[in-house]
Design a protein around this motif. Sequence first.
Motif, PDB file in Angstrom:
ATOM      1  N   TRP A  33       0.800  -1.227   0.000  1.00 43.79           N
ATOM      2  CA  TRP A  33       0.000   0.000   0.000  1.00 43.79           C
ATOM      3  C   TRP A  33       0.832   1.276   0.000  1.00 43.79           C
ATOM      4  O   TRP A  33       0.286   2.357   0.116  1.00 43.79           O
ATOM      5  CB  TRP A  33      -0.973  -0.007   1.185  1.00 43.79           C
ATOM      6  CG  TRP A  33      -1.975  -1.098   1.039  1.00 43.79           C
ATOM      7  CD1 TRP A  33      -2.041  -2.259   1.750  1.00 43.79           C
ATOM      8  CD2 TRP A  33      -3.033  -1.168   0.082  1.00 43.79           C
ATOM      9  NE1 TRP A  33      -3.063  -3.049   1.302  1.00 43.79           N
ATOM     10  CE2 TRP A  33      -3.696  -2.391   0.274  1.00 43.79           C
ATOM     11  CE3 TRP A  33      -3.483  -0.322  -0.920  1.00 43.79           C
ATOM     12  CZ2 TRP A  33      -4.784  -2.773  -0.496  1.00 43.79           C
ATOM     13  CZ3 TRP A  33      -4.561  -0.714  -1.684  1.00 43.79           C
ATOM     14  CH2 TRP A  33      -5.201  -1.929  -1.460  1.00 43.79           C
ATOM     15  N   HIS A  34       2.131   1.156  -0.181  1.00 42.88           N
ATOM     16  CA  HIS A  34       2.983   2.353  -0.252  1.00 42.88           C
ATOM     17  C   HIS A  34       2.579   3.186  -1.469  1.00 42.88           C
ATOM     18  O   HIS A  34       2.370   2.665  -2.563  1.00 42.88           O
ATOM     19  CB  HIS A  34       4.456   1.938  -0.343  1.00 42.88           C
ATOM     20  CG  HIS A  34       5.384   3.097  -0.442  1.00 42.88           C
ATOM     21  ND1 HIS A  34       5.544   4.003   0.567  1.00 42.88           N
ATOM     22  CD2 HIS A  34       6.195   3.511  -1.460  1.00 42.88           C
ATOM     23  CE1 HIS A  34       6.414   4.919   0.202  1.00 42.88           C
ATOM     24  NE2 HIS A  34       6.828   4.643  -1.024  1.00 42.88           N
ATOM     25  N   ALA A  35       2.445   4.500  -1.301  1.00 41.25           N
ATOM     26  CA  ALA A  35       1.918   5.365  -2.363  1.00 41.25           C
ATOM     27  C   ALA A  35       2.999   6.001  -3.235  1.00 41.25           C
ATOM     28  O   ALA A  35       2.689   6.732  -4.161  1.00 41.25           O
ATOM     29  CB  ALA A  35       1.063   6.471  -1.742  1.00 41.25           C
ATOM     30  N   GLY A  36       4.263   5.733  -2.978  1.00 39.83           N
ATOM     31  CA  GLY A  36       5.339   6.377  -3.731  1.00 39.83           C
ATOM     32  C   GLY A  36       5.569   5.748  -5.086  1.00 39.83           C
ATOM     33  O   GLY A  36       4.831   4.884  -5.543  1.00 39.83           O
ATOM     34  N   GLY A  37       6.622   6.213  -5.732  1.00 41.09           N
ATOM     35  CA  GLY A  37       6.985   5.694  -7.041  1.00 41.09           C
ATOM     36  C   GLY A  37       8.473   5.818  -7.253  1.00 41.09           C
ATOM     37  O   GLY A  37       9.190   6.383  -6.428  1.00 41.09           O
TER      38      GLY A  37
END
Length: 80
Positions: A33-37
Motif C-alpha cells: 500500500w505504499h503510495a510512492g513511485g
Amino acid sequence: RMAPSIDPDLNQILHLSLEASLDQELSQENLLWHAGGISLAVFDEVSLSEPERGGEIRTRLQRRQLGRFELPWCTLYASK
C-alpha cells in the motif's frame, strides 16, 4: 525480456535497499500500500568527432535525455 547485448549499459539489474520509517515496519501489507513511485530518466551518449586546426581531431561525448517516466511502487511490488 530484452535481447542479449554486448553493450554493458543494457539489461542492467538495479538493487534498491528499502528502509522503514521509525513508526512503521517493512511488512508485506505496508509495502503493498505504499503510495510512492520510482522516477527514471533515460539518456543516451553519442561520441562526436570534429576536426580542429592543425589536423587534430577532437572527440566530445554528448549526453542526450531521451525521456523521463515514473513507475508507481505498487506496480513494481506486484510484479515480484
